[in-house]
Scaffold this active site. Sequence first.
Site, PDB file in Angstrom:
ATOM      1  N   GLY A  46      22.941  38.432  65.293  1.00 52.38           N
ATOM      2  CA  GLY A  46      21.396  38.788  64.934  1.00 52.38           C
ATOM      3  C   GLY A  46      21.263  39.455  63.367  1.00 52.38           C
ATOM      4  O   GLY A  46      22.056  40.145  63.116  1.00 52.38           O
ATOM      5  N   GLN A  51      17.573  44.429  56.983  1.00 51.68           N
ATOM      6  CA  GLN A  51      18.769  44.414  56.288  1.00 51.68           C
ATOM      7  C   GLN A  51      19.209  43.695  55.225  1.00 51.68           C
ATOM      8  O   GLN A  51      20.491  44.003  54.812  1.00 51.68           O
ATOM      9  CB  GLN A  51      19.799  43.774  57.647  1.00 51.68           C
ATOM     10  CG  GLN A  51      19.709  44.814  59.109  1.00 51.68           C
ATOM     11  CD  GLN A  51      20.533  43.911  60.075  1.00 51.68           C
ATOM     12  OE1 GLN A  51      20.053  43.050  60.790  1.00 51.68           O
ATOM     13  NE2 GLN A  51      21.509  44.645  60.176  1.00 51.68           N
ATOM     14  N   CYS A  90      26.436  46.655  64.866  1.00 51.30           N
ATOM     15  CA  CYS A  90      25.202  46.314  63.749  1.00 51.30           C
ATOM     16  C   CYS A  90      25.881  45.973  62.354  1.00 51.30           C
ATOM     17  O   CYS A  90      26.659  46.638  62.301  1.00 51.30           O
ATOM     18  CB  CYS A  90      24.088  47.290  63.651  1.00 51.30           C
ATOM     19  SG  CYS A  90      22.721  46.882  62.514  1.00 51.30           S
ATOM     20  N   LEU A  91      25.410  44.727  61.785  1.00 51.00           N
ATOM     21  CA  LEU A  91      25.843  44.499  60.408  1.00 51.00           C
ATOM     22  C   LEU A  91      25.871  45.649  59.263  1.00 51.00           C
ATOM     23  O   LEU A  91      26.346  45.551  58.488  1.00 51.00           O
ATOM     24  CB  LEU A  91      25.348  43.257  60.142  1.00 51.00           C
ATOM     25  CG  LEU A  91      25.850  42.003  60.904  1.00 51.00           C
ATOM     26  CD1 LEU A  91      25.158  40.708  60.316  1.00 51.00           C
ATOM     27  CD2 LEU A  91      27.340  41.708  60.999  1.00 51.00           C
ATOM     28  N   HIS A 132      17.134  44.660  69.829  1.00 49.44           N
ATOM     29  CA  HIS A 132      18.185  45.073  68.686  1.00 49.44           C
ATOM     30  C   HIS A 132      17.343  44.919  67.212  1.00 49.44           C
ATOM     31  O   HIS A 132      16.970  45.570  66.449  1.00 49.44           O
ATOM     32  CB  HIS A 132      19.711  45.006  68.600  1.00 49.44           C
ATOM     33  CG  HIS A 132      20.388  45.208  67.543  1.00 49.44           C
ATOM     34  ND1 HIS A 132      21.288  46.264  67.585  1.00 49.44           N
ATOM     35  CD2 HIS A 132      20.246  45.117  66.091  1.00 49.44           C
ATOM     36  CE1 HIS A 132      21.893  46.373  66.619  1.00 49.44           C
ATOM     37  NE2 HIS A 132      21.097  45.831  65.668  1.00 49.44           N
ATOM     38  N   GLU A 133      17.070  43.378  67.147  1.00 50.27           N
ATOM     39  CA  GLU A 133      16.572  42.812  65.855  1.00 50.27           C
ATOM     40  C   GLU A 133      15.069  43.233  65.649  1.00 50.27           C
ATOM     41  O   GLU A 133      14.504  43.872  64.761  1.00 50.27           O
ATOM     42  CB  GLU A 133      16.652  41.501  65.903  1.00 50.27           C
ATOM     43  CG  GLU A 133      18.151  40.975  65.950  1.00 50.27           C
ATOM     44  CD  GLU A 133      19.114  41.741  64.718  1.00 50.27           C
ATOM     45  OE1 GLU A 133      18.595  42.095  63.908  1.00 50.27           O
ATOM     46  OE2 GLU A 133      20.229  41.880  65.402  1.00 50.27           O
ATOM     47  N   HIS A 136      14.728  46.905  64.504  1.00 48.56           N
ATOM     48  CA  HIS A 136      14.840  47.000  63.011  1.00 48.56           C
ATOM     49  C   HIS A 136      13.612  46.755  62.399  1.00 48.56           C
ATOM     50  O   HIS A 136      13.272  47.402  61.333  1.00 48.56           O
ATOM     51  CB  HIS A 136      15.766  45.834  62.571  1.00 48.56           C
ATOM     52  CG  HIS A 136      17.140  46.250  62.823  1.00 48.56           C
ATOM     53  ND1 HIS A 136      17.750  47.266  61.849  1.00 48.56           N
ATOM     54  CD2 HIS A 136      18.299  45.602  62.961  1.00 48.56           C
ATOM     55  CE1 HIS A 136      19.137  47.297  62.027  1.00 48.56           C
ATOM     56  NE2 HIS A 136      19.397  46.143  62.773  1.00 48.56           N
TER      57      HIS A 136
END
Length: 164
Positions: A46, A51, A90-91, A132-133, A136
Amino acid sequence: MALRKIVEQGEDCLTKVCRPVTAFNSRLHQLLDDMAETLSEANGAGLAAPQVGVLRRVCLVLDEDAEEFLELVNPEILSQSGEQTGLEGCLSVPGKWGIVTRPNVVRVRAQDRYGDWFEAEGEGLTARAFCHEIEHLDGHMYTEHIDRFLTEEELETYLEEEEE
Ligand code: ZN
């Protein structure tokens, strides 16, 4: 399409509340296309617009069953049930992992790239990615749910156990 740079934890844009999308125009479509390319390249589950430095309520989540990215614009969680405890990364926090408990089934409502509302339900990894997304978009990260990152040894043990 173009790859966008993924910002890392510590950058201001990851702690801001993102604004809703109001214009479903070519700029939004470009952002979604670029995010899909960036997410594929990074091999993630995701990606949220902040991000890549864009403070808008937009994210992509890998739909494991369909093997495609679900585009979520202005997403909201409608309901959640069950519980799962597992590995999360997480990226924007490359190379690090933690153990986070999340609901096992999550139902969301969102707009597509043309502004039409739809609902989607995810289980397991997809449910985890929804939570998670969407976090953000409110300036929160999974690292707020963990006491510490896993050591390399713990990560290896964890992955071995999951394979069994
Ligand atoms: Zn993330």
